[in-house]
Write a protein that holds these residues in place. Structure first.
Motif, PDB file in Angstrom:
ATOM      1  N   GLU A  21       0.974  -1.204   0.028  1.00 58.24           N
ATOM      2  CA  GLU A  21       0.056   0.068   0.215  1.00 58.24           C
ATOM      3  C   GLU A  21       0.841   1.139  -0.172  1.00 58.24           C
ATOM      4  O   GLU A  21       2.004   1.359   0.751  1.00 58.24           O
ATOM      5  CB  GLU A  21      -1.055  -0.135   1.220  1.00 58.24           C
ATOM      6  CG  GLU A  21      -1.751  -1.217   1.322  1.00 58.24           C
ATOM      7  CD  GLU A  21      -3.015  -1.210   2.358  1.00 58.24           C
ATOM      8  OE1 GLU A  21      -3.266   0.036   2.886  1.00 58.24           O
ATOM      9  OE2 GLU A  21      -3.322  -2.147   2.695  1.00 58.24           O
ATOM     10  N   LEU A  22       0.766   2.159  -0.863  1.00 63.68           N
ATOM     11  CA  LEU A  22       1.374   3.415  -1.050  1.00 63.68           C
ATOM     12  C   LEU A  22       0.477   4.614  -1.173  1.00 63.68           C
ATOM     13  O   LEU A  22      -0.479   4.708  -1.920  1.00 63.68           O
ATOM     14  CB  LEU A  22       2.329   3.126  -2.382  1.00 63.68           C
ATOM     15  CG  LEU A  22       3.259   4.324  -2.877  1.00 63.68           C
ATOM     16  CD1 LEU A  22       4.518   4.142  -1.701  1.00 63.68           C
ATOM     17  CD2 LEU A  22       3.790   3.962  -3.954  1.00 63.68           C
ATOM     18  N   GLY A  23       0.857   5.461  -0.433  1.00 61.57           N
ATOM     19  CA  GLY A  23       0.009   6.772  -0.141  1.00 61.57           C
ATOM     20  C   GLY A  23       0.844   8.042  -0.793  1.00 61.57           C
ATOM     21  O   GLY A  23       2.129   8.016  -0.540  1.00 61.57           O
ATOM     22  N   ALA A  24       0.100   9.087  -1.269  1.00 66.25           N
ATOM     23  CA  ALA A  24       0.642  10.195  -1.542  1.00 66.25           C
ATOM     24  C   ALA A  24       1.263  10.879  -0.099  1.00 66.25           C
ATOM     25  O   ALA A  24       0.950  10.702   0.808  1.00 66.25           O
ATOM     26  CB  ALA A  24      -0.332  11.228  -2.162  1.00 66.25           C
ATOM     27  N   ILE A  25       2.513  11.518  -0.332  1.00 68.67           N
ATOM     28  CA  ILE A  25       3.147  12.449   0.669  1.00 68.67           C
ATOM     29  C   ILE A  25       2.450  13.713   1.111  1.00 68.67           C
ATOM     30  O   ILE A  25       2.102  14.408   0.004  1.00 68.67           O
ATOM     31  CB  ILE A  25       4.475  12.442   0.393  1.00 68.67           C
ATOM     32  CG1 ILE A  25       5.362  11.077  -0.069  1.00 68.67           C
ATOM     33  CG2 ILE A  25       5.534  13.144   1.503  1.00 68.67           C
ATOM     34  CD1 ILE A  25       5.484  10.302   1.248  1.00 68.67           C
ATOM     35  N   ILE A  26       2.144  13.813   2.384  1.00 66.76           N
ATOM     36  CA  ILE A  26       2.055  15.176   2.877  1.00 66.76           C
ATOM     37  C   ILE A  26       3.049  15.952   2.856  1.00 66.76           C
ATOM     38  O   ILE A  26       4.091  15.507   4.071  1.00 66.76           O
ATOM     39  CB  ILE A  26       0.947  15.060   3.874  1.00 66.76           C
ATOM     40  CG1 ILE A  26      -0.271  14.338   3.643  1.00 66.76           C
ATOM     41  CG2 ILE A  26       0.512  16.417   4.633  1.00 66.76           C
ATOM     42  CD1 ILE A  26      -1.287  13.886   4.527  1.00 66.76           C
ATOM     43  N   ASN A  27       3.301  17.185   2.444  1.00 65.43           N
ATOM     44  CA  ASN A  27       4.291  18.171   2.605  1.00 65.43           C
ATOM     45  C   ASN A  27       4.314  18.783   4.109  1.00 65.43           C
ATOM     46  O   ASN A  27       3.318  18.783   4.917  1.00 65.43           O
ATOM     47  CB  ASN A  27       4.569  18.955   1.516  1.00 65.43           C
ATOM     48  CG  ASN A  27       3.498  19.951   1.316  1.00 65.43           C
ATOM     49  OD1 ASN A  27       2.719  20.335   2.405  1.00 65.43           O
ATOM     50  ND2 ASN A  27       3.361  20.489   0.231  1.00 65.43           N
ATOM     51  N   ASP A  28       5.329  19.607   4.204  1.00 61.92           N
ATOM     52  CA  ASP A  28       5.494  20.461   5.630  1.00 61.92           C
ATOM     53  C   ASP A  28       4.353  21.469   5.855  1.00 61.92           C
ATOM     54  O   ASP A  28       4.141  21.779   6.858  1.00 61.92           O
ATOM     55  CB  ASP A  28       6.780  21.314   5.501  1.00 61.92           C
ATOM     56  CG  ASP A  28       8.059  20.281   5.655  1.00 61.92           C
ATOM     57  OD1 ASP A  28       7.816  18.993   6.019  1.00 61.92           O
ATOM     58  OD2 ASP A  28       9.209  20.639   5.171  1.00 61.92           O
TER      59      ASP A  28
END
Length: 141
Positions: free
Chosen positions: A125-132
């Motif tokens: 399972e791979l999710g989009a990254i949330i930035n700073d």
């Protein structure tokens, strides 16, 4: 099939719309909405479940893959012993969660979950990254 950490899988990029995915892979074999209004598309040949987030204008934000040829950093993942897989990957920080007969091994820095049954990896399972800024870091513009 290459899993591109923080970006997507194969030709998929986080942030694509359903029409962008269909241009590459055709219509999904099955489609439905989850309880949150997200659109889930299943692709049998690729062994993918793709989630398009309703509150993000239906952008691709989550991929579940159980394709036996899936690789991460040139290492085959599905069907292998979880201890061997984690030893092969350069990520040392893993959280583990037991859910009935499955275990989820989560690496937060890559938003990666390796799900196992009987110590064998059954899906990625791979999710989009949330930035700073607490926003999704969409790779598809």
């Amino acid at each position: 099939m290459i899993i591109n950490l923080k970006h997507g899988a194969d030709k998929l990029l986080f942030g694509m719309k359903q029409k962008d995915v269909e241009a590459l892979y055709g219509k999904a074999d099955k489609q439905f909405n989850d309880d949150d209004g997200n659109v889930i598309c299943l692709y049998n040949r690729q062994k993918w479940s793709l989630t398009f987030y309703e509150d993000e204008d239906f952008r691709l934000g989550y991929i579940i893959c159980s394709h036996p040829e899936a690789t991460i950093l040139e290492r085959k993942i599905i069907g292998r012993n979880i201890g061997e897989v984690k030893a092969d990957l350069p990520f040392k920080s893993w959280d583990k969660d037991d859910i009935d007969i499955t275990e989820n091994h989560f690496n937060e820095s890559n938003w990666l979950i390796l799900q196992t049954e009987y110590n064998e990896v059954t899906r990625i399972e791979l999710g989009a990254i949330i930035n700073d800024k607490d926003e999704f870091d969409w790779k598809f513009k």
